[in-house]
Design an enzyme around this catalytic site. Structure first.
Site, short mmCIF file in Angstrom:
data_model
loop_
_atom_site.label_atom_id
_atom_site.label_comp_id
_atom_site.label_asym_id
_atom_site.label_seq_id
_atom_site.Cartn_x
_atom_site.Cartn_y
_atom_site.Cartn_z
CG ASN A 141 -4.15 3.94 -3.56
OD1 ASN A 141 -4.96 4.86 -3.57
ND2 ASN A 141 -4.05 3.09 -2.55
NE ARG A 169 -8.04 1.43 -2.57
CZ ARG A 169 -7.65 1.00 -1.40
NH1 ARG A 169 -6.36 0.96 -1.10
NH2 ARG A 169 -8.51 0.60 -0.51
CG HIS A 182 -11.14 -2.09 3.46
ND1 HIS A 182 -11.54 -2.11 4.78
CD2 HIS A 182 -10.09 -1.25 3.39
CE1 HIS A 182 -10.76 -1.31 5.48
NE2 HIS A 182 -9.87 -0.77 4.66
#
Ligand code: ADP
Length: 399
Positions: free
Chosen positions: A7, A91, A180
């Protein structure tokens, strides 16, 4: 089989190496201050001492190499060789209108991530740099992009269109995307399993209440609505983000305070939410709770406004789905703050929803806090975005 999850932020890189045979975390860590003086790697291998390394890391290429090195380090490493990593899951914040699923990285995927730079100006460039750094360090390694916006890709136009001139959607793809997504996807799936619902006949609401906060309505495993919009600024009240406001406030306050639109948006992102509402007590709910317990009026009003907003969205999403089988709380606040869950659920008696305060106050981890006879299940399910990304990575690659 091991999957590395990355990430990348503009100056940071978080990672986890997960053994997918039992979904255990072999190591996790963080590189901070990439490209800034004082770069630092903190590596936490399972069952071994924490290792920290402080040296200049001018870019993400250097940071990725540092992570790979420490993963295979004789003393602090958890694998012998990089070939023990089967794939890397990244991500990625914004896939725009192009991707509603995770996808193996190729030139076209990188082009799309680049095209979405203006939709995710802080994250998408860093995400792409992370992918390219991995490609440079390990040319044979498969990389998978897991988009934060993908789960919202199943929304219908009635949920994602804004009531503004159509040309802004057509020219600039201005619409609700939702964020999210990995968390909402993971937690809604776990909800269906844990509550014993039939996936093909299920209505679930997931309230992801962390520093950022968002809520989603999920019918038969697919997202039908979610509170964040073109950017993560819309929806619930958050740590420092305002969530929904009258857009005319931007011009009104900008004129009074002599601020630009950019400065106003910065205030709505960084100085608002529970932090701004409480006049700066804190963006952290532990501090707000302490102030509330002392009778601080601003803290009380702030927490009341916060929970009221969550309850309003639950009402709206119940209407949108024509019912709800389970409501799940997740993320830092949702998992750890029983009083927030109580205050939200106090609005929901009309659904025939009842919670067991004893369970609510004392249970930990994954649990069902609905009381006997409740018509709606109320759950807490810890989110695990890294595991969700690792599972997606396996699925995309057919591993
Ligand atoms: P993010 O991932 O968006 O940064 P988190 O999901 O970690 O956020 O949530 C962070 C927030 O959760 C903190 O600001 C704090 O208010 C709350 N939080 C975290 N842990 C606890 C705890 N043990 N008790 C109460 N609140 C907590």
């Amino acid at each position: 089989m091991n999957i590395l999850v990355l990430n990348c932020g503009s100056s940071s890189l978080k990672y986890q190496l997960i053994n997918m045979d039992d979904e255990s975390v072999l190591a996790k860590g963080l590189v901070e201050r990439i490209g800034i003086e004082g770069s630092r790697l903190t590596h936490k291998p399972s069952g071994k001492d924490v290792y920290t390394e402080q040296r200049d890391m001018p870019d993400h290429n250097v940071a990725v190499k540092a992570v790979l090195n420490v993963l295979i380090d004789e003393k602090y490493g958890v694998i012998k060789d990089a070939s023990e990593i089967a794939a890397i899951g990244h991500r990625v914040l914004h896939g725009g209108k192009y991707y509603s699923d995770s996808i193996a990285v190729n030139e076209d995927v990188k082009r799309v991530i680049r095209e979405c730079f203006d939709l995710g100006p802080l994250h998408n460039p860093a995400n792409l740099i992370g992918i390219e750094a991995c490609e440079a360090a390990m040319p044979e390694m498969p990389n998978v992009a897991v988009f934060d916006t993908a789960f919202g890709g199943s929304m219908e136009p009635k949920a994602y269109l804004y009531a503004i001139p159509r040309e802004y959607y057509e020219k600039y793809s201005v619409r609700r995307y939702g964020f999210h997504g990995t968390s909402h996807s993971f937690v809604s799936k776990e909800t269906i399993k844990f509550a014993g619902l039939n996936k093909n006949n299920s209505k679930v609401i997931v309230a992801h209440l962390g520093n950022g906060a968002s809520i989603s309505a999920v019918v038969n495993g697919k997202c039908v609505d979610t509170s964040m919009g073109l950017t993560p600024l819309e929806g619930l009240i958050m740590g420092t983000r305002s969530g929904d406001i009258d857009p005319a406030i931007v011009e009104f306050v900008a004129n009074k305070e002599n601020l630009t639109i950019g400065e106003m948006i910065n205030i709505l992102n960084k100085k608002s939410g529970v932090y701004g509402m409480s006049n700066g007590i804190s963006s952290d709910f532990r501090d707000l709770k302490a102030a509330m317990d002392k009778g601080d009026k601003l803290a009380i009003e702030t927490i009341q406004a916060y929970t009221y907003r969550v309850a309003k969205y639950i009402g709206a999403y119940t209407a949108a789905m024509n019912g709800v089988d389970a409501i799940t709380f997740t993320a830092g606040v949702g998992e750890n703050s029983p009083y927030i869950r109580t205050m939200v659920c106090e609005y929901l008696g009309y659904l025939g929803l009842k919670i067991d305060e004893d369970i609510n106050n004392n249970a930990k981890g994954m649990f069902d806090l609905s009381a006997e006879g409740s018509k709606v299940k109320v759950l807490v399910i810890p989110t695990n975005e890294e595991l969700a990304i690792a599972r997606e990575t396996m699925q995309v690659l057919g591993l």
